[in-house]
Design an enzyme around this catalytic site. Structure first.
Site, PDB file in Angstrom:
ATOM      1  N   ARG A 272     -11.085   0.864   7.420  1.00  0.00           N
ATOM      2  CA  ARG A 272     -10.326  -0.412   7.963  1.00  0.00           C
ATOM      3  C   ARG A 272     -11.439  -1.273   8.447  1.00  0.00           C
ATOM      4  O   ARG A 272     -11.319  -2.466   8.928  1.00  0.00           O
ATOM      5  CB  ARG A 272      -9.125  -0.607   8.705  1.00  0.00           C
ATOM      6  CG  ARG A 272      -7.777  -0.528   7.717  1.00  0.00           C
ATOM      7  CD  ARG A 272      -6.785  -0.162   8.874  1.00  0.00           C
ATOM      8  NE  ARG A 272      -5.341  -1.021   8.527  1.00  0.00           N
ATOM      9  CZ  ARG A 272      -4.432  -0.425   8.292  1.00  0.00           C
ATOM     10  NH1 ARG A 272      -4.215   0.894   7.995  1.00  0.00           N
ATOM     11  NH2 ARG A 272      -3.120  -1.099   8.444  1.00  0.00           N
TER      12      ARG A 272
ATOM     13  N   ARG B 121      11.440  -5.357   5.770  1.00  0.00           N
ATOM     14  CA  ARG B 121      11.009  -3.917   5.489  1.00  0.00           C
ATOM     15  C   ARG B 121      11.889  -2.977   6.513  1.00  0.00           C
ATOM     16  O   ARG B 121      12.055  -3.191   7.732  1.00  0.00           O
ATOM     17  CB  ARG B 121       9.572  -3.661   5.866  1.00  0.00           C
ATOM     18  CG  ARG B 121       9.352  -2.153   5.588  1.00  0.00           C
ATOM     19  CD  ARG B 121       8.030  -2.018   5.244  1.00  0.00           C
ATOM     20  NE  ARG B 121       6.856  -2.247   6.402  1.00  0.00           N
ATOM     21  CZ  ARG B 121       5.450  -1.998   6.156  1.00  0.00           C
ATOM     22  NH1 ARG B 121       4.882  -1.640   5.033  1.00  0.00           N
ATOM     23  NH2 ARG B 121       4.612  -2.216   7.087  1.00  0.00           N
TER      24      ARG B 121
ATOM     25  N   ARG C 148      -2.125  -8.363  13.286  1.00  0.00           N
ATOM     26  CA  ARG C 148      -2.444  -7.359  12.168  1.00  0.00           C
ATOM     27  C   ARG C 148      -3.380  -8.106  11.106  1.00  0.00           C
ATOM     28  O   ARG C 148      -4.285  -7.488  10.532  1.00  0.00           O
ATOM     29  CB  ARG C 148      -1.363  -6.738  11.687  1.00  0.00           C
ATOM     30  CG  ARG C 148      -0.774  -5.485  12.526  1.00  0.00           C
ATOM     31  CD  ARG C 148       0.774  -5.207  12.333  1.00  0.00           C
ATOM     32  NE  ARG C 148       0.800  -4.515  11.056  1.00  0.00           N
ATOM     33  CZ  ARG C 148       2.110  -4.165  10.434  1.00  0.00           C
ATOM     34  NH1 ARG C 148       3.127  -4.772  10.956  1.00  0.00           N
ATOM     35  NH2 ARG C 148       2.334  -3.259   9.454  1.00  0.00           N
TER      36      ARG C 148
ATOM     37  N   ARG D 238      10.046  -0.581  11.710  1.00  0.00           N
ATOM     38  CA  ARG D 238       8.771  -0.207  12.328  1.00  0.00           C
ATOM     39  C   ARG D 238       8.632  -1.497  13.567  1.00  0.00           C
ATOM     40  O   ARG D 238       9.101  -2.431  13.468  1.00  0.00           O
ATOM     41  CB  ARG D 238       7.799  -0.278  11.427  1.00  0.00           C
ATOM     42  CG  ARG D 238       7.475   1.063  10.941  1.00  0.00           C
ATOM     43  CD  ARG D 238       6.234   0.766   9.965  1.00  0.00           C
ATOM     44  NE  ARG D 238       5.014   0.128  10.386  1.00  0.00           N
ATOM     45  CZ  ARG D 238       3.821   0.345   9.869  1.00  0.00           C
ATOM     46  NH1 ARG D 238       3.889   0.784   8.564  1.00  0.00           N
ATOM     47  NH2 ARG D 238       2.565  -0.506  10.152  1.00  0.00           N
TER      48      ARG D 238
ATOM     49  N   LYS E 191       0.905  -1.269   0.026  1.00  0.00           N
ATOM     50  CA  LYS E 191      -0.008   0.166   0.029  1.00  0.00           C
ATOM     51  C   LYS E 191       0.866   1.183   0.101  1.00  0.00           C
ATOM     52  O   LYS E 191       0.558   2.041  -0.791  1.00  0.00           O
ATOM     53  CB  LYS E 191      -0.972   0.051   1.411  1.00  0.00           C
ATOM     54  CG  LYS E 191      -1.840  -1.047   1.345  1.00  0.00           C
ATOM     55  CD  LYS E 191      -2.969  -0.746   2.376  1.00  0.00           C
ATOM     56  CE  LYS E 191      -2.333  -0.693   3.753  1.00  0.00           C
ATOM     57  NZ  LYS E 191      -1.972  -1.955   4.145  1.00  0.00           N
TER      58      LYS E 191
HETATM   59  P1  AMP Z   1      -0.287   0.939   8.706  1.00  0.00           P
HETATM   60  O1  AMP Z   1       0.746   1.985   8.577  1.00  0.00           O
HETATM   61  O2  AMP Z   1      -1.206   1.149   7.551  1.00  0.00           O
HETATM   62  O3  AMP Z   1       0.438  -0.371   8.543  1.00  0.00           O
HETATM   63  O4  AMP Z   1      -0.814   1.213  10.075  1.00  0.00           O
HETATM   64  C1  AMP Z   1      -0.147   0.836  11.328  1.00  0.00           C
HETATM   65  C2  AMP Z   1      -1.416   0.768  12.493  1.00  0.00           C
HETATM   66  O5  AMP Z   1      -1.868   2.171  12.593  1.00  0.00           O
HETATM   67  C3  AMP Z   1      -2.276  -0.173  12.423  1.00  0.00           C
HETATM   68  O6  AMP Z   1      -1.622  -1.349  12.647  1.00  0.00           O
HETATM   69  C4  AMP Z   1      -3.419   0.185  13.326  1.00  0.00           C
HETATM   70  O7  AMP Z   1      -2.768   0.161  14.448  1.00  0.00           O
HETATM   71  C5  AMP Z   1      -3.130   1.873  13.022  1.00  0.00           C
HETATM   72  N1  AMP Z   1      -4.195   2.247  12.070  1.00  0.00           N
HETATM   73  C6  AMP Z   1      -3.667   2.777  10.796  1.00  0.00           C
HETATM   74  N2  AMP Z   1      -4.952   2.955  10.189  1.00  0.00           N
HETATM   75  C7  AMP Z   1      -6.015   2.632  10.608  1.00  0.00           C
HETATM   76  C8  AMP Z   1      -7.402   2.619  10.481  1.00  0.00           C
HETATM   77  N3  AMP Z   1      -7.943   3.030   9.511  1.00  0.00           N
HETATM   78  N4  AMP Z   1      -8.196   2.048  11.563  1.00  0.00           N
HETATM   79  C9  AMP Z   1      -7.545   1.788  12.723  1.00  0.00           C
HETATM   80  N5  AMP Z   1      -6.194   1.696  13.140  1.00  0.00           N
HETATM   81  C10 AMP Z   1      -5.344   2.028  11.938  1.00  0.00           C
END
Ligand code: AMP
Ligand code: ZN
Length: 212
Positions: free
Chosen positions: A83, A122, A166, A155, A8
């Site tokens: 999400r 990553r 996740r 990360r 993404k």
């Molecule tokens: P990402 O960078 O998209 O993998 O997001 C990292 C973390 O941020 C996720 O594992 C969630 O804890 C939180 N997060 C990101 N986007 C959302 C969302 N739309 N709803 C809820 N939690 C989110």
């Protein structure tokens, strides 16, 4: 849309460079808030560190504030949002209010084996945001960003344990959102297992189907 490690972030960067629209990544926004130690960031951290979704109320309010900014009037790319079904329903309202309803949903499909390799390998540049992978896309010098020489970071939630959580969140909460968009005919399936350029070509072709 797509699970952790589906590409993404990488694809979003390429899409916004092509379309000249803002890149709205809720994950990036939470991480930025955390870096600044705002109350939003500290609250989000409780969930992010475990690999759990941040509660809808917090997430929706943050996106709403962002979508109301002027630069979204000419379009925007959402990365990692919505999400949950509740987020999707809120988004529909917000998007209508600013006169920019959703035109297309890109779903990046990648097998679990490959997700694990992508996530554990990553590495990120804290300065320019470049994304590397120790196996598939290593920097020229190990641990160092090609663009600016900064030391790369990993990360905190990019471990096998957190990835399991996740992926479960993705299956339980986000798959139904994709199904919902599918019934509305918005979803284009993208095979995210190919080389970066090939994945992006599929995306460009999909975007061309909704260009006015
Ligand atoms: P990402 O960078 O998209 O993998 O997001 C990292 C973390 O941020 C996720 O594992 C969630 O804890 C939180 N997060 C990101 N986007 C959302 C969302 N739309 N709803 C809820 N939690 C989110
Ligand atoms: Zn860099």
């Amino acid at each position: 849309m797509g699970a952790a490690g589906s590409g993404k972030g990488t694809m979003s960067a390429k899409i916004v460079a092509l379309e000249h629209i803002p890149h709205i990544s809720t994950g990036d926004m939470f991480r930025a808030a955390l870096k600044e130690e705002t109350s939003l960031g500290l609250e989000a951290k409780k969930y992010m560190d475990k690999g759990l979704l941040v509660p809808d109320e917090i997430t929706i309010a943050m996106v709403e504030e962002r979508l109301r900014k002027d630069d979204c009037k000419a379009g925007y790319l959402l990365d990692g949002f919505p999400r949950t079904l509740a987020q999707a329903k809120s988004l529909e309202k917000m998007a209508d209010e600013i006169g920019r309803p959703l035109q297309i949903v890109l779903n990046l499909e990648v097998s679990k084996d490959l997700l694990i390799k992508r996530i554990t390998g990553r590495r990120l540049c804290p300065v320019c945001g470049a994304i590397y992978n120790t196996e598939f896309n290593p920097p020229k010098v190990e641990g160092i960003c090609d663009n600016d020489g900064a030391a790369l970071i990993q990360r905190k939630d990019d471990t096998v344990e957190q990835l399991e959580v996740r992926l479960k969140e993705h299956n339980d909460n986000t798959r139904p959102v994709i199904e919902y968009y599918r019934t509305h005919g918005l979803v284009h399936e993208i095979n995210g297992e190919q080389a970066t350029d090939d994945v992006f070509n599929q995306i460009v072709n999909a975007l061309d189907t909704v260009r006015n």
